[in-house]
Design a protein around this motif. Structure first.
Motif, PDB file in Angstrom:
ATOM      1  N   GLU A  65       0.809  -1.216   0.000  1.00 43.42           N
ATOM      2  CA  GLU A  65       0.000   0.000   0.000  1.00 43.42           C
ATOM      3  C   GLU A  65       0.845   1.268   0.000  1.00 43.42           C
ATOM      4  OE1 GLU A  65       1.065  -0.719   4.248  1.00 43.42           O
ATOM      5  OE2 GLU A  65       0.540  -1.950   2.512  1.00 43.42           O
ATOM      6  N   VAL A  66       2.158   1.132   0.179  1.00 46.63           N
ATOM      7  CA  VAL A  66       3.054   2.291   0.218  1.00 46.63           C
ATOM      8  C   VAL A  66       3.577   2.579  -1.186  1.00 46.63           C
ATOM      9  CG1 VAL A  66       5.250   3.190   1.111  1.00 46.63           C
ATOM     10  CG2 VAL A  66       3.722   1.882   2.616  1.00 46.63           C
ATOM     11  N   GLY A  67       3.458   3.832  -1.617  1.00 43.69           N
ATOM     12  CA  GLY A  67       3.925   4.197  -2.957  1.00 43.69           C
ATOM     13  C   GLY A  67       5.174   5.041  -2.964  1.00 43.69           C
ATOM     14  N   LEU A  68       5.552   5.513  -1.785  1.00 51.35           N
ATOM     15  CA  LEU A  68       6.701   6.413  -1.695  1.00 51.35           C
ATOM     16  C   LEU A  68       7.301   6.280  -0.304  1.00 51.35           C
ATOM     17  CD1 LEU A  68       6.587  10.185  -2.703  1.00 51.35           C
ATOM     18  CD2 LEU A  68       7.465   9.509  -0.475  1.00 51.35           C
ATOM     19  N   VAL A  69       8.629   6.196  -0.230  1.00 47.05           N
ATOM     20  CA  VAL A  69       9.298   6.099   1.070  1.00 47.05           C
ATOM     21  C   VAL A  69      10.433   7.109   1.135  1.00 47.05           C
ATOM     22  CG1 VAL A  69      10.772   4.208   0.245  1.00 47.05           C
ATOM     23  CG2 VAL A  69      10.473   4.535   2.694  1.00 47.05           C
ATOM     24  N   THR A  70      10.589   7.736   2.293  1.00 44.29           N
ATOM     25  CA  THR A  70      11.638   8.729   2.512  1.00 44.29           C
ATOM     26  C   THR A  70      12.315   8.449   3.847  1.00 44.29           C
ATOM     27  OG1 THR A  70      12.095  11.116   2.560  1.00 44.29           O
ATOM     28  CG2 THR A  70      10.072  10.370   3.619  1.00 44.29           C
ATOM     29  N   VAL A  71      13.385   9.188   4.141  1.00 45.98           N
ATOM     30  CA  VAL A  71      14.178   8.906   5.343  1.00 45.98           C
ATOM     31  C   VAL A  71      14.502  10.200   6.088  1.00 45.98           C
ATOM     32  CG1 VAL A  71      15.229   6.891   4.242  1.00 45.98           C
ATOM     33  CG2 VAL A  71      16.428   9.090   4.177  1.00 45.98           C
TER      34      VAL A  71
ATOM     35  N   GLY B 107      -2.898  12.062   3.660  1.00 50.12           N
ATOM     36  CA  GLY B 107      -2.419  12.610   4.930  1.00 50.12           C
ATOM     37  C   GLY B 107      -1.252  13.572   4.796  1.00 50.12           C
ATOM     38  N   PHE B 108      -0.516  13.504   3.687  1.00 47.59           N
ATOM     39  CA  PHE B 108       0.653  14.372   3.535  1.00 47.59           C
ATOM     40  C   PHE B 108       0.272  15.838   3.473  1.00 47.59           C
ATOM     41  CE2 PHE B 108       3.523  16.683   0.614  1.00 47.59           C
ATOM     42  CZ  PHE B 108       4.665  16.680   1.399  1.00 47.59           C
ATOM     43  N   PHE B 109      -0.847  16.145   2.832  1.00 49.85           N
ATOM     44  CA  PHE B 109      -1.256  17.539   2.701  1.00 49.85           C
ATOM     45  C   PHE B 109      -1.412  18.197   4.062  1.00 49.85           C
ATOM     46  CE2 PHE B 109      -4.524  20.766   2.857  1.00 49.85           C
ATOM     47  CZ  PHE B 109      -4.069  21.668   1.906  1.00 49.85           C
ATOM     48  N   ALA B 110      -2.074  17.522   4.993  1.00 53.48           N
ATOM     49  CA  ALA B 110      -2.297  18.101   6.320  1.00 53.48           C
ATOM     50  C   ALA B 110      -0.977  18.362   7.032  1.00 53.48           C
ATOM     51  CB  ALA B 110      -3.183  17.181   7.154  1.00 53.48           C
ATOM     52  N   LEU B 111      -0.030  17.441   6.907  1.00 53.82           N
ATOM     53  CA  LEU B 111       1.291  17.648   7.508  1.00 53.82           C
ATOM     54  C   LEU B 111       1.949  18.894   6.924  1.00 53.82           C
ATOM     55  CD1 LEU B 111       2.847  14.052   7.641  1.00 53.82           C
ATOM     56  CD2 LEU B 111       2.280  15.493   9.590  1.00 53.82           C
ATOM     57  N   PHE B 112       1.927  18.991   5.598  1.00 52.01           N
ATOM     58  CA  PHE B 112       2.597  20.102   4.925  1.00 52.01           C
ATOM     59  C   PHE B 112       1.955  21.434   5.291  1.00 52.01           C
ATOM     60  CE2 PHE B 112       3.295  22.979   1.345  1.00 52.01           C
ATOM     61  CZ  PHE B 112       4.672  22.893   1.216  1.00 52.01           C
ATOM     62  N   ALA B 113       0.627  21.491   5.284  1.00 54.06           N
ATOM     63  CA  ALA B 113      -0.078  22.734   5.589  1.00 54.06           C
ATOM     64  C   ALA B 113       0.084  23.153   7.044  1.00 54.06           C
ATOM     65  CB  ALA B 113      -1.561  22.597   5.246  1.00 54.06           C
ATOM     66  N   ASN B 114       0.468  22.206   7.907  1.00 53.59           N
ATOM     67  CA  ASN B 114       0.744  22.530   9.303  1.00 53.59           C
ATOM     68  C   ASN B 114       2.231  22.795   9.551  1.00 53.59           C
ATOM     69  OD1 ASN B 114      -1.892  22.397  10.389  1.00 53.59           O
ATOM     70  ND2 ASN B 114      -1.810  20.168  10.386  1.00 53.59           N
TER      71      ASN B 114
ATOM     72  N   ILE C  20       3.176   5.757 -10.301  1.00 53.28           N
ATOM     73  CA  ILE C  20       3.456   6.870 -11.209  1.00 53.28           C
ATOM     74  C   ILE C  20       2.815   6.614 -12.572  1.00 53.28           C
ATOM     75  CG2 ILE C  20       5.279   8.179 -12.383  1.00 53.28           C
ATOM     76  CD1 ILE C  20       5.381   8.622  -9.409  1.00 53.28           C
ATOM     77  N   ARG C  21       3.007   5.391 -13.081  1.00 56.03           N
ATOM     78  CA  ARG C  21       2.510   5.067 -14.427  1.00 56.03           C
ATOM     79  C   ARG C  21       0.997   4.934 -14.461  1.00 56.03           C
ATOM     80  NH1 ARG C  21       7.000   0.908 -13.942  1.00 56.03           N
ATOM     81  NH2 ARG C  21       8.848   1.938 -14.785  1.00 56.03           N
ATOM     82  N   LYS C  22       0.440   4.293 -13.457  1.00 57.80           N
ATOM     83  CA  LYS C  22      -1.002   4.037 -13.461  1.00 57.80           C
ATOM     84  C   LYS C  22      -1.797   5.336 -13.409  1.00 57.80           C
ATOM     85  CE  LYS C  22      -4.651   1.556 -10.984  1.00 57.80           C
ATOM     86  NZ  LYS C  22      -4.948   0.616  -9.856  1.00 57.80           N
ATOM     87  N   TYR C  23      -1.360   6.283 -12.577  1.00 49.81           N
ATOM     88  CA  TYR C  23      -2.131   7.506 -12.373  1.00 49.81           C
ATOM     89  C   TYR C  23      -1.508   8.722 -13.055  1.00 49.81           C
ATOM     90  CZ  TYR C  23      -4.427   4.639  -8.847  1.00 49.81           C
ATOM     91  OH  TYR C  23      -5.102   3.641  -8.218  1.00 49.81           O
ATOM     92  N   ASN C  24      -0.431   8.495 -13.791  1.00 47.56           N
ATOM     93  CA  ASN C  24       0.220   9.558 -14.565  1.00 47.56           C
ATOM     94  C   ASN C  24       0.600  10.750 -13.678  1.00 47.56           C
ATOM     95  OD1 ASN C  24       1.226  10.614 -17.016  1.00 47.56           O
ATOM     96  ND2 ASN C  24      -0.633  11.824 -17.322  1.00 47.56           N
ATOM     97  N   VAL C  25       1.230  10.463 -12.550  1.00 51.34           N
ATOM     98  CA  VAL C  25       1.616  11.515 -11.600  1.00 51.34           C
ATOM     99  C   VAL C  25       3.104  11.826 -11.760  1.00 51.34           C
ATOM    100  CG1 VAL C  25      -0.211  11.282  -9.916  1.00 51.34           C
ATOM    101  CG2 VAL C  25       1.719   9.729  -9.797  1.00 51.34           C
ATOM    102  N   TYR C  26       3.450  12.316 -12.934  1.00 48.76           N
ATOM    103  CA  TYR C  26       4.824  12.703 -13.211  1.00 48.76           C
ATOM    104  C   TYR C  26       5.071  14.129 -12.730  1.00 48.76           C
ATOM    105  CZ  TYR C  26       5.214   8.498 -16.066  1.00 48.76           C
ATOM    106  OH  TYR C  26       5.247   7.196 -16.488  1.00 48.76           O
ATOM    107  N   LEU C  27       6.315  14.554 -12.768  1.00 49.53           N
ATOM    108  CA  LEU C  27       6.656  15.906 -12.327  1.00 49.53           C
ATOM    109  C   LEU C  27       6.092  16.970 -13.270  1.00 49.53           C
ATOM    110  CD1 LEU C  27      10.388  15.492 -11.253  1.00 49.53           C
ATOM    111  CD2 LEU C  27       8.494  16.118  -9.760  1.00 49.53           C
TER     112      LEU C  27
ATOM    113  N   PHE D  85       4.130  19.082  -5.101  1.00 42.88           N
ATOM    114  CA  PHE D  85       2.848  18.825  -5.748  1.00 42.88           C
ATOM    115  C   PHE D  85       2.733  17.356  -6.151  1.00 42.88           C
ATOM    116  CE2 PHE D  85      -0.086  18.834  -9.395  1.00 42.88           C
ATOM    117  CZ  PHE D  85      -1.182  19.425  -8.794  1.00 42.88           C
ATOM    118  N   GLN D  86       3.818  16.769  -6.644  1.00 44.37           N
ATOM    119  CA  GLN D  86       3.790  15.367  -7.032  1.00 44.37           C
ATOM    120  C   GLN D  86       3.495  14.463  -5.839  1.00 44.37           C
ATOM    121  OE1 GLN D  86       7.437  13.303  -7.902  1.00 44.37           O
ATOM    122  NE2 GLN D  86       6.535  12.257  -9.661  1.00 44.37           N
ATOM    123  N   TRP D  87       4.082  14.755  -4.689  1.00 46.38           N
ATOM    124  CA  TRP D  87       3.820  13.937  -3.507  1.00 46.38           C
ATOM    125  C   TRP D  87       2.358  14.016  -3.100  1.00 46.38           C
ATOM    126  CZ3 TRP D  87       8.478  16.757  -0.925  1.00 46.38           C
ATOM    127  CH2 TRP D  87       9.663  16.330  -1.525  1.00 46.38           C
ATOM    128  N   MET D  88       1.775  15.210  -3.209  1.00 48.93           N
ATOM    129  CA  MET D  88       0.352  15.350  -2.891  1.00 48.93           C
ATOM    130  C   MET D  88      -0.501  14.558  -3.878  1.00 48.93           C
ATOM    131  SD  MET D  88       0.050  19.369  -1.837  1.00 48.93           S
ATOM    132  CE  MET D  88       0.963  20.027  -0.414  1.00 48.93           C
TER     133      MET D  88
END
Length: 324
Positions: A112-118, A149-156, A173-180, A191-194
């Motif tokens: 269920e995770v599409g993006l991971v950061t550190v 949930g990322f939007f709420a973190l960013f806006a706060n 990225i490919r399925k939903y066409n969420v490129y830069l 914006f891409q992360w959102m």
């Protein structure tokens, strides 16, 4: 022909060979090795092409040079990625040895995770750490950021994603066409992360696995108009979110706060204040905004004839733009 690697690491570089060497060395020192490295040269006019030749002896490395330095080039690494996972690296940062292994483990064990950061350290131009574990004040433990949930973190004000440390699941990225969207400049990654977070969760690893370099020639430092620039696209994006009305109000208040932050930083340099207000296309509670603007001028700029003229002009611009 599609390569057999699971992961592509793309490094975009421009006239920074001394930093690029450090990044490439940190990639070669990773504990995980099943990756392909594409070095994208954004039209460098120095000796970048020469200094990377030793790395090209490794069959996992390739070099691609653009004819000119253009912002639209930043999307090409995404378009050309043909592996399951992807890292979009900057030439001036450093990966710690376990970063790739730990990020990949999260993606392979959490569908269920599409993006991971550190978590990351800040380093200076000489590579000296001047701030450790920059996100520890937000969370001392690993954190799953649920869908939307990322939007709420960013806006706060809780930005917890370090762009060049991110590993993407390319099927999302490919399925939903969420490129830069390169037209958003330094804000395109946010914006891409959102966009991605509409469809899947994100994962933050609390362990410090990355050095993020801060220096005077850094492209991402010029963020004066980052929030106003993203205002309309994000408002449109929020239409697809649950509780969109609440989130839209939260975003507009966030922009209001950020615009005043920039005004205070500018110490009323007229052209910066002008540029800031010009991008304030709509702000809720406009009378409150105008009152705060007037107080700002009273505190930071004696109301001489020149300053009164500037204030009145900014006020006209603001009122005109909210009507348009």
């Amino acid at each position: 022909m599609k390569n057999h690697y699971k992961l592509t690491i793309s490094v975009l570089t421009y006239n920074r060979p001394h930093y690029l060497i450090e990044m490439l060395d940190s990639i070669m020192q990773q504990t995980y090795h099943d990756f392909y490295v594409k070095i994208y040269d954004n039209g460098s006019i120095d000796n970048t092409g020469e200094i990377i030749k030793p790395y090209l002896k490794d069959s996992r490395f390739s070099y691609h040079k653009f004819q000119r330095n253009a912002v639209e080039n930043i999307r090409i690494p995404f378009d050309q990625c043909d592996t399951e996972y992807f890292i979009w690296a900057h030439d001036d940062d450093i990966m710690l040895p376990d970063m790739v292994q730990e990020e990949l483990s999260i993606l392979e064990n959490n569908d269920e995770v599409g993006l991971v950061t550190v978590n990351s350290n800040y380093i200076d131009e000489q590579g000296i750490i001047f701030k450790y574990s920059i996100y520890s004040h937000i969370s001392i433990n690993d954190l799953v950021i649920p869908r939307q949930g990322f939007f709420a973190l960013f806006a706060n004000g809780k930005t917890i994603v370090c762009c060049p440390s991110v590993m993407y699941r390319m099927s999302i990225i490919r399925k939903y066409n969420v490129y830069l969207h390169y037209e958003y400049g330094g804000a395109c990654d946010i914006f891409q992360w959102m966009e991605i977070n509409q469809y899947c969760s994100m994962y933050y690893i609390s362990k410090t696995l990355f050095h993020y370099r801060k220096h005077k020639n850094q492209d991402s430092q010029n963020t004066l108009c980052l929030d106003p620039l993203l205002k309309k696209p994000i408002l449109s994006l929020l239409d697809n979110y649950d509780n969109s009305d609440i989130l839209r109000r939260k975003w507009l208040k966030f922009i209001n706060r950020r615009i005043f932050d920039e005004l205070f930083k500018s110490k009323i340099v007229p052209h910066i204040a002008y540029k800031t207000i010009r991008h304030a296309i709509f702000i809720p509670h406009k009378q409150e905004f105008l009152f705060r603007l007037k107080v700002y001028f009273l505190v930071f700029a004696p109301l001489s004839k020149v300053q009164i003229k500037i204030y009145r002009r900014l006020r006209r611009i603001f009122l005109r733009t909210i009507r348009s």
